[in-house]
Design an enzyme around this catalytic site. Structure first.
Site, PDB file in Angstrom:
ATOM      1  N   LYS A  34      -8.309   7.100 -19.026  1.00  0.00           N
ATOM      2  CA  LYS A  34      -8.715   8.128 -20.309  1.00  0.00           C
ATOM      3  C   LYS A  34      -7.557   8.055 -21.407  1.00  0.00           C
ATOM      4  O   LYS A  34      -7.377   6.962 -21.865  1.00  0.00           O
ATOM      5  CB  LYS A  34      -9.172   9.223 -19.689  1.00  0.00           C
ATOM      6  CG  LYS A  34     -10.127   9.586 -19.064  1.00  0.00           C
ATOM      7  CD  LYS A  34     -11.757   8.589 -19.011  1.00  0.00           C
ATOM      8  CE  LYS A  34     -12.301   8.734 -18.269  1.00  0.00           C
ATOM      9  NZ  LYS A  34     -12.940   9.778 -17.387  1.00  0.00           N
ATOM     10  N   ARG A  83       1.014  -0.711  -0.081  1.00  0.00           N
ATOM     11  CA  ARG A  83      -0.252   0.271  -0.212  1.00  0.00           C
ATOM     12  C   ARG A  83       0.205   1.753   0.136  1.00  0.00           C
ATOM     13  O   ARG A  83       0.560   2.386  -0.635  1.00  0.00           O
ATOM     14  CB  ARG A  83      -0.703   0.342   1.406  1.00  0.00           C
ATOM     15  CG  ARG A  83      -1.724   1.177   1.226  1.00  0.00           C
ATOM     16  CD  ARG A  83      -2.850   1.481   2.307  1.00  0.00           C
ATOM     17  NE  ARG A  83      -2.845   0.418   3.474  1.00  0.00           N
ATOM     18  CZ  ARG A  83      -2.142   0.618   4.497  1.00  0.00           C
ATOM     19  NH1 ARG A  83      -1.794   1.508   5.080  1.00  0.00           N
ATOM     20  NH2 ARG A  83      -2.223  -0.310   5.437  1.00  0.00           N
TER      21      ARG A  83
HETATM   22  C1  LIG Z   1     -12.998  10.609 -16.468  1.00  0.00           C
HETATM   23  C2  LIG Z   1     -12.903  11.699 -15.482  1.00  0.00           C
HETATM   24  C3  LIG Z   1     -12.288  12.147 -14.100  1.00  0.00           C
HETATM   25  C4  LIG Z   1     -12.746  10.956 -13.138  1.00  0.00           C
HETATM   26  O1  LIG Z   1     -11.592   9.903 -13.481  1.00  0.00           O
HETATM   27  P1  LIG Z   1     -11.795   8.085 -12.908  1.00  0.00           P
HETATM   28  O2  LIG Z   1     -10.759   7.465 -13.079  1.00  0.00           O
HETATM   29  O3  LIG Z   1     -13.238   7.985 -13.757  1.00  0.00           O
HETATM   30  O4  LIG Z   1     -12.607   8.442 -11.250  1.00  0.00           O
HETATM   31  C5  LIG Z   1     -12.049  13.144 -13.878  1.00  0.00           C
HETATM   32  N1  LIG Z   1     -11.747  14.324 -14.715  1.00  0.00           N
HETATM   33  C6  LIG Z   1     -11.870  14.236 -15.844  1.00  0.00           C
HETATM   34  C7  LIG Z   1     -11.646  14.746 -17.386  1.00  0.00           C
HETATM   35  C8  LIG Z   1     -12.537  12.809 -16.477  1.00  0.00           C
HETATM   36  O5  LIG Z   1     -12.789  12.613 -18.135  1.00  0.00           O
END
Ligand SMILES: *Cc1c(COP(=O)(O)O)cnc(C)c1O
Length: 410
Positions: A208, A60
């Site tokens: 992403k 962790r």
């Molecule tokens: C998807 C997203 C998040 C959140 O991220 P997660 O990995 O889904 O928790 C935050 N900011 C933006 C701009 C995003 O597209």
């Protein structure tokens, strides 16, 4: 036996692609393996009490794969430090939790839905208040109070792709000792490096572009300050919202091709953007790579080569019904939430990602019922363009026949 391998060639002065491939990717000193092994061990042997054999004690607190990933992101964001978390949302939560009770935050209005939810429904539980503004460059000084500790920017914004001048906001914030955070998820470190424009922390949903293959949920924050490193790594361990070794390994692997993917996605989004702009079925296109974008000058200053990235949105003629039909009629773009993967996706923000925001608030920032958001992947530009054009033709023709055509939809 220890095999000696030549040191890796990556350094802070190397180009982005060289850093993406080599940073955090040392050859294994015992086997020579070019790719680091996945280290699943939760604990690490100690030679005497309090003397671990290597630099790790418990997974962790730190883990070899997570450390490799963090080193790579730090190299890509021109940062001294990076810390990985179990999601982009956990990254946001940890940064907000680092503020003392009674702190005030100023945020741009059109932040990611989950960030908005945390700011409005969770932060107040530990006494942190958030003010939203749609024109942060214009009125930031009016919102600053003695309690203001943090400014939160998302540029480009989601889903209307408005840009914020990071340098202008950072200059105003720093006059009052206020820290600036930039959510850089939509552009990735290849296209924009917020720390170079004065931001104190850059955050990503690794889910992403950084991972880029729609198979890992993860987040990361990068920054230069030693004091921030102490505070945030303490919370990373204390809260424990950490990514697994396997996810860290996968995201590291994904990021090695980030520059190739981001360039291709930009090429594709540019082609699709031009085709949409020329279509009689489209009311407006939001894409920072087009000269028609109201903040094109910021893109030229802040983005690598003025690139627009892989995300765009547009208003379709025929209202909400046409927007919905469009997303069902595409053959390459998949109707789904999320973005930044190798595959192209489409969605209708007003009833999907942004459904939780009341209509007036949504429309005030340009999220109309007829808005469609596209995430361009790395398929061939010609195929994506033709897919969008055929879906437009059919969606608009169908909704006109059904008598639902009109700018207001329903
Ligand atoms: C998807 C997203 C998040 C959140 O991220 P997660 O990995 O889904 O928790 C935050 N900011 C933006 C701009 C995003 O597209």
């Amino acid at each position: 036996m220890t095999i000696t391998t030549p040191p890796r060639a990556s350094s802070p002065s190397s180009g982005f692609g060289t850093r993406a491939v080599h940073a955090g990717s040392e050859h294994d000193p015992s086997t020579g393996a070019v790719i680091p092994a996945i280290s699943l061990s939760t604990t690490f042997a100690q030679s005497a009490v309090g003397q671990p054999v290597g630099e790790y004690e418990y997974s962790r607190s730190s883990n070899p794969n997570r450390k490799n990933f963090e080193d790579m992101v730090a190299a890509l964001e021109n940062a001294k430090h990076a810390l990985a978390f179990s999601s982009g949302s956990a990254t946001t939560a940890v940064i907000l939790q680092s503020l003392a009770s009674g702190s005030h935050v100023i945020s741009v209005s059109d932040v990611y839905g989950g960030t908005h939810r945390y700011f409005t429904q969770v932060a107040k539980a530990h006494g942190v208040k958030v003010t939203f503004t749609p024109e942060i460059e214009v009125d930031i000084r009016e919102h600053i109070t003695p309690a203001t500790k943090l400014v939160w920017i998302e540029t480009p914004s989601n889903p209307t792709l408005r840009l914020v001048d990071i340098r202008a906001v950072a200059t105003a914030a720093h006059e009052h000792g206020i820290m600036v955070v930039v959510d850089n998820t939509f552009l990735s470190p290849y296209i924009q490096n917020p720390l170079d424009h004065g931001a104190d922390i850059v955050v990503h949903s690794v889910t992403k572009y950084i991972n880029g293959h729609s198979d890992v949920v993860m987040g990361v924050a990068a920054f230069n300050s030693e004091e921030l490193f102490k505070r945030l790594s303490f919370l990373q361990n204390a809260i424990g919202a950490i990514p697994s070794a396997f996810d860290s390994w996968l995201a590291h692997r994904g990021a090695k091709t980030l520059h190739l993917r981001a360039r291709e996605a930009t090429t594709n989004a540019t082609a699709v953007g031009h085709a949409l702009e020329a279509s009689p079925h489209v009311i407006a296109v939001n894409y920072p790579g087009l000269d028609s974008h109201p903040h094109r000058a910021i893109a030229k200053k802040q983005h690598r080569n003025g690139m627009g990235g892989g995300m765009l949105s547009f208003r379709i003629r025929g209202g909400h019904a046409a927007a919905e039909r469009f997303c069902q009629l595409t053959r390459i773009f998949t109707l789904a939430e999320s973005l930044g993967g190798v595959e192209s996706l489409c969605e209708v923000p007003s009833s999907m990602t942004h459904a939780g925001i009341p209509r007036e608030q949504r429309e005030a920032v340009g999220v109309f019922d007829d808005l469609v958001r596209l995430s361009c992947g790395v398929e061939d530009a010609e195929d994506l363009k033709n897919d969008v054009l055929q879906a437009l033709e059919r969606a608009v023709a169908e909704t006109v026949t059904n008598g639902t055509n009109g700018l207001n939809g329903h």
